[in-house]
Write a protein that holds these residues in place. Sequence first.
Motif, PDB file in Angstrom:
ATOM      1  N   TYR A  53      -3.674  14.236  -8.498  1.00 21.68           N
ATOM      2  CA  TYR A  53      -4.308  13.436  -9.548  1.00 21.68           C
ATOM      3  C   TYR A  53      -4.805  12.072  -9.079  1.00 21.68           C
ATOM      4  N   GLY A  54      -4.749  11.822  -7.789  1.00 20.44           N
ATOM      5  CA  GLY A  54      -5.236  10.551  -7.255  1.00 20.44           C
ATOM      6  C   GLY A  54      -4.363   9.355  -7.606  1.00 20.44           C
ATOM      7  N   LEU A  55      -3.131   9.616  -8.005  1.00 18.03           N
ATOM      8  CA  LEU A  55      -2.220   8.543  -8.396  1.00 18.03           C
ATOM      9  C   LEU A  55      -1.405   8.016  -7.222  1.00 18.03           C
ATOM     10  N   PHE A  56      -1.334   8.795  -6.161  1.00 23.34           N
ATOM     11  CA  PHE A  56      -0.556   8.430  -4.985  1.00 23.34           C
ATOM     12  C   PHE A  56      -1.383   8.705  -3.731  1.00 23.34           C
ATOM     13  N   VAL A  57      -1.086   7.957  -2.686  1.00 26.41           N
ATOM     14  CA  VAL A  57      -1.685   8.170  -1.368  1.00 26.41           C
ATOM     15  C   VAL A  57      -0.613   8.835  -0.515  1.00 26.41           C
ATOM     16  N   VAL A  58      -0.901  10.046  -0.040  1.00 27.02           N
ATOM     17  CA  VAL A  58       0.068  10.811   0.741  1.00 27.02           C
ATOM     18  C   VAL A  58      -0.457  10.957   2.166  1.00 27.02           C
ATOM     19  N   THR A  59       0.352  10.495   3.137  1.00 29.81           N
ATOM     20  CA  THR A  59      -0.023  10.611   4.548  1.00 29.81           C
ATOM     21  C   THR A  59       1.217  10.764   5.411  1.00 29.81           C
ATOM     22  N   ASP A  60       1.149  11.667   6.361  1.00 28.86           N
ATOM     23  CA  ASP A  60       2.181  11.810   7.402  1.00 28.86           C
ATOM     24  C   ASP A  60       3.615  11.758   6.891  1.00 28.86           C
ATOM     25  N   GLY A  61       3.924  12.516   5.863  1.00 32.69           N
ATOM     26  CA  GLY A  61       5.294  12.584   5.370  1.00 32.69           C
ATOM     27  C   GLY A  61       5.730  11.419   4.503  1.00 32.69           C
ATOM     28  N   THR A  62       4.780  10.554   4.136  1.00 32.39           N
ATOM     29  CA  THR A  62       5.098   9.429   3.259  1.00 32.39           C
ATOM     30  C   THR A  62       4.111   9.387   2.104  1.00 32.39           C
ATOM     31  N   PHE A  63       4.476   8.634   1.085  1.00 34.34           N
ATOM     32  CA  PHE A  63       3.541   8.410  -0.016  1.00 34.34           C
ATOM     33  C   PHE A  63       3.758   7.015  -0.585  1.00 34.34           C
ATOM     34  N   ARG A  64       2.696   6.524  -1.204  1.00 38.24           N
ATOM     35  CA  ARG A  64       2.729   5.205  -1.814  1.00 38.24           C
ATOM     36  C   ARG A  64       1.811   5.206  -3.026  1.00 38.24           C
ATOM     37  N   SER A  65       1.904   4.168  -3.810  1.00 39.13           N
ATOM     38  CA  SER A  65       1.059   4.005  -4.992  1.00 39.13           C
ATOM     39  C   SER A  65       0.344   2.667  -4.899  1.00 39.13           C
TER      40      SER A  65
END
Length: 109
Positions: A71-83
């Motif tokens: 839903y474009g609410l989080f940025v997911v990269t390389d086993g991590t995520f952020r908002s």
Amino acid sequence: HYFPHEIQTRNDESVMELIECEGASGYGIYWALMEYLRTQDGYIGKTVAIKTIARQMRTKPNKVDSVLRNYGLFVVTDGTFRSVKMEKVMKLMKTMMMVYNGINLLKIT
């Protein structure tokens, strides 16, 4: 830990899509993910936490993963995520606390 909860969050277009597709449980999962991020250093979470969050929310890991990725609410990269929203809210909160505590913002780098 504390972070402000915007009263109009459910009217954000991405959140409205989330609720349309995942229902109220998806909205609850969104907030569980945000609460989890608030407790993490730099507000960056690990995707391995999906199973634990799913267990806490009494749902399946694939539903948490869907909320996280679709839903474009989080940025997911390389086993991590952020908002990005969490980062903005916490930056604003930090600034407000500095003003409240009388710190000269011009000296902060």
